[in-house]
Motif scaffolding. Structure first.
Motif, PDB file in Angstrom:
ATOM      1  N   PHE A 219       0.892  -1.167   0.000  1.00 35.19           N
ATOM      2  CA  PHE A 219       0.000   0.000   0.000  1.00 35.19           C
ATOM      3  C   PHE A 219       0.925   1.210   0.000  1.00 35.19           C
ATOM      4  N   ASN A 220       0.415   2.402  -0.281  1.00 34.67           N
ATOM      5  CA  ASN A 220       1.244   3.616  -0.201  1.00 34.67           C
ATOM      6  C   ASN A 220       1.673   3.903   1.230  1.00 34.67           C
ATOM      7  N   HIS A 221       2.958   3.981   1.479  1.00 34.90           N
ATOM      8  CA  HIS A 221       3.408   4.387   2.819  1.00 34.90           C
ATOM      9  C   HIS A 221       4.603   5.328   2.724  1.00 34.90           C
ATOM     10  N   PRO A 222       4.498   6.531   3.282  1.00 34.06           N
ATOM     11  CA  PRO A 222       5.686   7.374   3.436  1.00 34.06           C
ATOM     12  C   PRO A 222       6.392   6.973   4.734  1.00 34.06           C
ATOM     13  N   ILE A 223       7.551   6.365   4.609  1.00 37.99           N
ATOM     14  CA  ILE A 223       8.195   5.769   5.793  1.00 37.99           C
ATOM     15  C   ILE A 223       9.250   6.716   6.337  1.00 37.99           C
TER      16      ILE A 223
ATOM     17  N   GLY B 257      -1.254   1.972  14.524  1.00 38.31           N
ATOM     18  CA  GLY B 257      -0.291   0.908  14.771  1.00 38.31           C
ATOM     19  C   GLY B 257       1.011   0.968  14.023  1.00 38.31           C
ATOM     20  N   MET B 258       1.109   1.745  12.920  1.00 42.57           N
ATOM     21  CA  MET B 258       2.277   1.600  12.051  1.00 42.57           C
ATOM     22  C   MET B 258       3.481   2.409  12.543  1.00 42.57           C
ATOM     23  N   MET B 259       3.943   2.014  13.729  1.00 39.48           N
ATOM     24  CA  MET B 259       5.152   2.608  14.288  1.00 39.48           C
ATOM     25  C   MET B 259       5.953   1.474  14.931  1.00 39.48           C
TER      26      MET B 259
ATOM     27  N   HIS C 155       8.351   4.989  11.566  1.00 39.05           N
ATOM     28  CA  HIS C 155       6.907   4.875  11.381  1.00 39.05           C
ATOM     29  C   HIS C 155       6.461   5.352  10.012  1.00 39.05           C
ATOM     30  N   CYS C 156       5.227   5.022   9.710  1.00 35.88           N
ATOM     31  CA  CYS C 156       4.595   5.541   8.503  1.00 35.88           C
ATOM     32  C   CYS C 156       4.132   6.965   8.800  1.00 35.88           C
ATOM     33  N   HIS C 157       4.343   7.891   7.844  1.00 36.80           N
ATOM     34  CA  HIS C 157       3.919   9.276   8.067  1.00 36.80           C
ATOM     35  C   HIS C 157       2.549   9.582   7.478  1.00 36.80           C
ATOM     36  N   ASN C 158       1.859   8.565   6.954  1.00 37.59           N
ATOM     37  CA  ASN C 158       0.420   8.732   6.757  1.00 37.59           C
ATOM     38  C   ASN C 158      -0.128   8.721   8.182  1.00 37.59           C
ATOM     39  N   LEU C 159      -0.682   9.840   8.630  1.00 36.21           N
ATOM     40  CA  LEU C 159      -0.939   9.975  10.070  1.00 36.21           C
ATOM     41  C   LEU C 159      -2.006   9.010  10.560  1.00 36.21           C
ATOM     42  N   GLU C 160      -2.927   8.629   9.687  1.00 40.07           N
ATOM     43  CA  GLU C 160      -3.927   7.649  10.106  1.00 40.07           C
ATOM     44  C   GLU C 160      -3.305   6.252  10.211  1.00 40.07           C
ATOM     45  N   HIS C 161      -2.321   5.961   9.382  1.00 34.97           N
ATOM     46  CA  HIS C 161      -1.617   4.680   9.537  1.00 34.97           C
ATOM     47  C   HIS C 161      -0.801   4.692  10.835  1.00 34.97           C
ATOM     48  N   GLU C 162      -0.139   5.808  11.047  1.00 38.89           N
ATOM     49  CA  GLU C 162       0.673   5.962  12.266  1.00 38.89           C
ATOM     50  C   GLU C 162      -0.193   5.769  13.513  1.00 38.89           C
TER      51      GLU C 162
HETATM   52 CU    CU Z   1       1.316   4.009   5.819  1.00 40.16          CU
END
Ligand code: CU
Ligand code: C2O
Length: 483
Positions: free
Chosen positions: A408-412, A474-476, A464-471
């Motif tokens: 999926f798109n993730h700015p890491i 859980g995505m940290m 972490h992912c910088h999509n703030l809703e992903h962050e």
């Molecule tokens: Cu993400």
């Protein structure tokens, strides 16, 4: 009720003066509070702002001089302030559970973390500034609630200057424009709308399930102004782009009378100047990323204008801003062929390789999370963020190679030190991957290898992912940096 694009005057956030300058450094004070701002003409919008401003005031720091920033929390929720891109000791890095509780009573839930340092009212963050000139930014980083807090306005620039940058002769003063780009949604009363399960972000999940892929809006703001126009001279301008959106990725392109003209000249990346300028026709910029660019308008005439568009948007999200040439002025700026000396992290010296997978999955039930068997979240290597568990342990000074994969798109994004992109999909990095990066945009099903090396400080830091809703879902991961 929305303004016509390119009718409102563009602004840049005011630079914050230090309260005091002494041998210890430059001392600043910022009050986080609610404020009412006119963002859409004729509407009074409530925001959460650093000093009541959105974007917050710009801190202009100098390499080697500590910036000591006291934040006072007059909101009614806990906050955490992180300097994104800062080479910062762990205790000032804004770990997501190192809460600054409000001056008054907070009704909000905080995550129980025995290692966290929780304070009330005011907190001092010390930024040593021991890093090259770069476009950094500060924003809220509270565990599980970063999305709604940044959406309401808690973001601002922190620029580091140094002699190398100042000695190059790049455009400066009024021709050095930091541009904070973000999208927002407004209701019929002109209030910001964030699709939260618990709209005040006090107790429940920050974002409702339907929006866990990321919250976007249909109004594009540049420094808090919808689709602004900037009156400019026929001269070179330094445009420092920051994507402070929660989840939107932009493809910026110049559209003007000289369509085939140079486009953007990239001079810097997240972590500072490039070694040499690069011409880019278009820039893909994901949440958290910065691109430091020059746009050369010297061949233009009064009456000409150049529009910066977002090729990934349509309708209202296609237009970004317009530069309207209204005068001729002399310009003694230069764009030297050599910008800065960049150390290359040599992959041959790497002591370790890691694979890190960024994927959707089931959220565990954890205290403080209203998870459950059927709650989906975003995971790194199959795990959701948990402050009590180190996920990676790295040693100071060691070069490592990390392979990042995603579906999926993730700015890491990585804290403490920037990294260098070695490969993308097994091939050479893209044109926009140059220099020191601290955030890398990985579109769906792509992979990248990056060279990482931590320096200076031990402790726990974030990946972490910088999509703030992903962050927030859980995505940290915790990176324990040790001697
Ligand atoms: Cu993400
Ligand atoms: Cu801009 Cu850890 O964030």
């Amino acid at each position: 009720r929305l303004p016509e694009p390119f009718t409102l005057p563009g602004t840049v956030p005011p630079v914050l003066a230090p309260e005091r300058v002494d041998a210890a450094g430059d001392h600043y004070r910022i009050v986080q509070r609610r404020a009412v701002r006119e963002i859409l003409p004729g509407y009074r919008t409530e925001i959460w702002g650093y000093n009541g401003q959105f974007p917050g005031p710009t801190i202009r720091a100098t390499r080697g001089r500590p910036a000591i920033v006291v934040h006072r929390n007059e909101l009614e929720v806990p906050t955490v302030t992180h300097l994104h891109g800062g080479h910062t000791p762990a205790e000032s890095d804004g770990y997501p559970t190192d809460y600054l509780l409000p001056v008054g009573d907070a009704a909000a839930m905080i995550h129980d973390d025995p290692q966290a340092v929780v304070v009330r009212g005011e907190r001092e963050y010390r930024y040593p500034g021991d890093q090259p000139a770069a476009t950094l930014w500060y924003h809220d980083h509270r565990m599980d609630f970063t999305g709604p807090a940044v959406w309401r306005g808690l973001a601002g620039f922190h620029l580091v200057d140094d002699d190398v940058d100042r000695g190059l002769g790049l455009p400066d003063g009024e021709r050095d424009l930091p541009l904070l780009l973000c999208d927002r949604a407004f209701d019929a009363d002109g209030q910001l709308v964030y699709p939260a399960a618990d709209p005040m972000g006090m107790h429940g999940a920050a974002v409702s399930d339907d929006y866990m892929q990321g919250v976007q809006g249909d109004v594009l703001l540049v420094n808090g102004v919808p689709w602004p126009r900037f009156p400019v001279a026929a001269a070179r301008y330094r445009l420092r782009w920051l994507n402070a959106s929660n989840a939107r990725v932009y493809r910026l392109r110049l559209d003007g009378p000289h369509r085939q003209a140079p486009g953007f000249i990239q001079i810097g990346s997240d972590g500072g100047l490039l070694d040499r300028p690069r011409h880019l026709d278009a820039i893909d910029i994901a949440p958290g990323e910065r691109f430091d660019t020059i746009v050369d308008l010297t061949g233009y005439r009064p009456g000409d204008s150049v529009t910066i568009v977002n090729e990934l948007g349509d309708g209202r999200t296609f237009d970004v801003l317009r530069l309207c040439v209204d005068r001729t002025e002399s310009d003694s700026s230069r764009i030297p062929d050599r910008l800065a000396e960049l150390e290359r992290l040599d992959p041959a010296t790497a002591v370790r390789r890691r694979d890190l997978h960024f994927r959707m999955g089931d959220m565990p039930s954890m205290p403080g999370h209203d998870g459950g068997a059927d709650m989906k979240g975003w995971l790194i290597d199959g795990r959701a963020f948990d402050p009590s568990r180190p996920d990676l342990t790295a040693r100071l000074g060691e070069v490592e190679i990390w392979r990042l994969t995603t579906n999926f798109n993730h700015p890491i994004h990585l804290h403490l030190n920037p990294f260098q992109v070695l490969t993308r999909n097994g091939r050479a990095p893209s044109a926009t991957d140059g220099g020191w990066k601290d955030t890398i945009h990985l579109p769906a099903s792509q992979e990248a290898e990056i060279a990482v090396r931590f320096t200076g400080y031990t402790g726990r830091f974030m990946l972490h992912c910088h999509n703030l809703e992903h962050e927030d879902r859980g995505m940290m991961a915790n990176v324990a940096v040790t001697h």
